[in-house]
Scaffold this motif. Structure first.
Motif, PDB file in Angstrom:
ATOM      1  N   ARG A 135      -0.956   8.171   5.042  1.00  0.00           N
ATOM      2  CA  ARG A 135      -1.698   9.073   5.420  1.00  0.00           C
ATOM      3  C   ARG A 135      -0.819  10.370   6.175  1.00  0.00           C
ATOM      4  O   ARG A 135      -1.565  11.672   5.852  1.00  0.00           O
ATOM      5  CB  ARG A 135      -2.648   8.441   6.513  1.00  0.00           C
ATOM      6  CG  ARG A 135      -3.591   9.535   6.947  1.00  0.00           C
ATOM      7  CD  ARG A 135      -4.831   9.477   5.829  1.00  0.00           C
ATOM      8  NE  ARG A 135      -5.779  10.198   6.156  1.00  0.00           N
ATOM      9  CZ  ARG A 135      -6.692  10.579   5.318  1.00  0.00           C
ATOM     10  NH1 ARG A 135      -6.676  10.245   4.195  1.00  0.00           N
ATOM     11  NH2 ARG A 135      -7.729  11.732   5.812  1.00  0.00           N
ATOM     12  N   LYS A 136       0.191  10.302   7.000  1.00  0.00           N
ATOM     13  CA  LYS A 136       0.846  11.200   7.726  1.00  0.00           C
ATOM     14  C   LYS A 136       1.395  12.446   6.527  1.00  0.00           C
ATOM     15  O   LYS A 136       1.512  13.203   6.742  1.00  0.00           O
ATOM     16  CB  LYS A 136       1.795  10.647   8.467  1.00  0.00           C
ATOM     17  CG  LYS A 136       2.599  11.664   9.365  1.00  0.00           C
ATOM     18  CD  LYS A 136       3.474  11.057  10.241  1.00  0.00           C
ATOM     19  CE  LYS A 136       4.328  12.104  11.087  1.00  0.00           C
ATOM     20  NZ  LYS A 136       5.116  11.518  11.982  1.00  0.00           N
ATOM     21  N   GLN A 137       1.971  11.644   5.510  1.00  0.00           N
ATOM     22  CA  GLN A 137       2.948  12.298   4.483  1.00  0.00           C
ATOM     23  C   GLN A 137       1.748  13.287   3.681  1.00  0.00           C
ATOM     24  O   GLN A 137       1.835  14.304   3.609  1.00  0.00           O
ATOM     25  CB  GLN A 137       3.584  11.390   3.494  1.00  0.00           C
ATOM     26  CG  GLN A 137       4.700  10.696   4.082  1.00  0.00           C
ATOM     27  CD  GLN A 137       5.881  11.628   3.942  1.00  0.00           C
ATOM     28  OE1 GLN A 137       5.990  12.751   3.396  1.00  0.00           O
ATOM     29  NE2 GLN A 137       6.916  11.436   5.170  1.00  0.00           N
ATOM     30  N   CYS A 138       0.484  12.785   3.497  1.00  0.00           N
ATOM     31  CA  CYS A 138      -0.389  13.394   2.654  1.00  0.00           C
ATOM     32  C   CYS A 138      -1.044  14.489   3.451  1.00  0.00           C
ATOM     33  O   CYS A 138      -1.120  15.564   2.975  1.00  0.00           O
ATOM     34  CB  CYS A 138      -1.497  12.235   2.404  1.00  0.00           C
ATOM     35  SG  CYS A 138      -1.015  11.215   0.982  1.00  0.00           S
TER      36      CYS A 138
ATOM     37  N   PRO B 177      -5.232  21.547  -0.823  1.00  0.00           N
ATOM     38  CA  PRO B 177      -5.274  20.421  -2.111  1.00  0.00           C
ATOM     39  C   PRO B 177      -5.814  19.272  -1.768  1.00  0.00           C
ATOM     40  O   PRO B 177      -5.673  18.759  -0.649  1.00  0.00           O
ATOM     41  CB  PRO B 177      -3.715  20.502  -2.239  1.00  0.00           C
ATOM     42  CG  PRO B 177      -2.925  20.710  -1.218  1.00  0.00           C
ATOM     43  CD  PRO B 177      -3.965  21.515  -0.076  1.00  0.00           C
ATOM     44  N   VAL B 178      -6.367  18.771  -2.909  1.00  0.00           N
ATOM     45  CA  VAL B 178      -7.213  17.362  -2.810  1.00  0.00           C
ATOM     46  C   VAL B 178      -6.505  16.462  -3.796  1.00  0.00           C
ATOM     47  O   VAL B 178      -6.816  15.212  -3.767  1.00  0.00           O
ATOM     48  CB  VAL B 178      -8.632  17.623  -3.102  1.00  0.00           C
ATOM     49  CG1 VAL B 178      -9.285  18.063  -1.792  1.00  0.00           C
ATOM     50  CG2 VAL B 178      -9.108  18.262  -4.180  1.00  0.00           C
ATOM     51  N   TYR B 179      -5.980  17.051  -4.816  1.00  0.00           N
ATOM     52  CA  TYR B 179      -5.239  16.309  -6.032  1.00  0.00           C
ATOM     53  C   TYR B 179      -3.913  15.887  -5.604  1.00  0.00           C
ATOM     54  O   TYR B 179      -2.933  16.748  -4.970  1.00  0.00           O
ATOM     55  CB  TYR B 179      -5.309  17.206  -7.123  1.00  0.00           C
ATOM     56  CG  TYR B 179      -6.568  17.201  -8.019  1.00  0.00           C
ATOM     57  CD1 TYR B 179      -7.127  16.241  -8.573  1.00  0.00           C
ATOM     58  CD2 TYR B 179      -7.468  18.255  -7.398  1.00  0.00           C
ATOM     59  CE1 TYR B 179      -8.440  16.317  -9.225  1.00  0.00           C
ATOM     60  CE2 TYR B 179      -8.636  18.573  -8.021  1.00  0.00           C
ATOM     61  CZ  TYR B 179      -9.117  17.519  -8.854  1.00  0.00           C
ATOM     62  OH  TYR B 179     -10.661  17.205  -9.377  1.00  0.00           O
ATOM     63  N   TYR B 180      -3.682  14.512  -5.510  1.00  0.00           N
ATOM     64  CA  TYR B 180      -2.387  14.002  -4.920  1.00  0.00           C
ATOM     65  C   TYR B 180      -1.689  13.051  -5.946  1.00  0.00           C
ATOM     66  O   TYR B 180      -2.426  12.287  -6.539  1.00  0.00           O
ATOM     67  CB  TYR B 180      -2.776  13.169  -3.840  1.00  0.00           C
ATOM     68  CG  TYR B 180      -1.979  12.072  -3.392  1.00  0.00           C
ATOM     69  CD1 TYR B 180      -0.607  12.542  -2.937  1.00  0.00           C
ATOM     70  CD2 TYR B 180      -2.547  10.855  -3.127  1.00  0.00           C
ATOM     71  CE1 TYR B 180       0.424  11.325  -2.461  1.00  0.00           C
ATOM     72  CE2 TYR B 180      -1.465   9.835  -2.593  1.00  0.00           C
ATOM     73  CZ  TYR B 180      -0.293   9.982  -2.294  1.00  0.00           C
ATOM     74  OH  TYR B 180       0.551   9.127  -1.933  1.00  0.00           O
ATOM     75  N   ARG B 181      -0.458  13.211  -6.198  1.00  0.00           N
ATOM     76  CA  ARG B 181       0.326  12.244  -7.136  1.00  0.00           C
ATOM     77  C   ARG B 181       1.411  11.688  -6.245  1.00  0.00           C
ATOM     78  O   ARG B 181       2.210  12.195  -5.865  1.00  0.00           O
ATOM     79  CB  ARG B 181       1.022  13.075  -8.198  1.00  0.00           C
ATOM     80  CG  ARG B 181       1.947  12.147  -9.229  1.00  0.00           C
ATOM     81  CD  ARG B 181       2.159  12.876 -10.196  1.00  0.00           C
ATOM     82  NE  ARG B 181       1.191  13.248 -11.251  1.00  0.00           N
ATOM     83  CZ  ARG B 181       1.360  14.090 -12.375  1.00  0.00           C
ATOM     84  NH1 ARG B 181       2.378  14.755 -12.239  1.00  0.00           N
ATOM     85  NH2 ARG B 181       0.585  14.015 -13.047  1.00  0.00           N
TER      86      ARG B 181
END
Length: 241
Positions: A119-122, A137-141
């Motif tokens: 969570r912290k990284q995102c 941004p909401v798209y995450y890979r």
């Protein structure tokens, strides 16, 4: 006795790792957006080019020049620390109509992060990009496509995107010709192709993106006649029709 205790502890660690990281990655990937193959009513064929791990001061500007030449919109899954170092490239991505998405703030695997660490990284990656480009941004890979048992909770509010094809372009030894063949083979309606504009991460070669640029230089002039290249958010909306 000590050896038996060591073996028991090691076995427990392996089992816990399988439950937390490896098995969820195998089982949950089908729930992530990876493109599609269904036909759409407008008769067009859509595909998505995505680029991970940048921005890179050497390769990303050249890639942006190439995409601009062919009027292609792509998706960049950027690393937060790289975005901080090269904010001008993030702003250029936005100005030229590309979708800015995210990896982590640092290029670290979810397999070795707690749910709170993920969570912290995102969130930190999202806030870093928002401060530079004015978009959240909401798209995450996830880096390497690694998931863990609690990722749906840890990444709540983000839309997880993987790929229909990942082509190994982080290895210089793959070469331009083989990479070109793989791109052509994996292009199809609804494809999400995973490539890289940076090679500084563990297991990659610093100069590997040179192959990617050269391969795309030869593939795109023909491919743009057969496909409309769109960003991940556009492809996602098309897939829901």
């Amino acid at each position: 006795m000590f050896f038996n205790l060591f073996c028991t502890i090691l076995l427990i660690i392996i089992i816990l790792f399988l439950i937390y990281s490896l098995l969820p990655t195998l089982l949950m990937r089908g729930l992530c957006f990876r493109g599609f193959k269904k036909e759409v009513t407008d008769g067009k064929r859509y595909a998505c080019l995505t680029f991970d791990d940048g921005p890179n001061p050497v390769y990303t500007p050249r890639l942006l020049d190439l995409l601009k030449r062919y009027r292609i919109s792509a998706t960049f899954f950027v690393v937060g620390v790289h975005a901080e170092k090269h904010p001008d490239l993030i702003r250029r991505m936005k100005e030229e109509g590309h979708l800015i998405a995210m990896h982590h703030y640092q290029h670290v695997s979810n397999w070795f992060l707690t749910p709170w660490g993920t969570r912290k990284q995102c969130v930190k990656a999202q806030e870093t990009i928002a401060a530079i480009a004015g978009v959240r941004p909401v798209y995450y890979r996830p880096p390497w496509g690694h998931l863990h048992l609690f990722l749906p909770l840890a990444a709540k509010g983000f839309r997880i995107v993987l790929w229909s094809a990942i082509l190994g372009d982080w290895r210089k030894a793959l070469g331009k010709e083989r990479l070109k063949q793989r791109i052509v083979k994996q292009l199809h309606h609804g494809a999400v192709i995973c490539l890289h504009d940076d090679g500084e991460n563990p297991g990659a070669n610093d100069d590997a993106p040179e192959n990617t640029l050269q391969a795309l230089e030869e593939v795109l002039p023909e491919a743009i006649h057969d496909y409309t290249f769109v960003t991940v958010d556009t492809l996602y909306q098309i897939s829901r029709r």
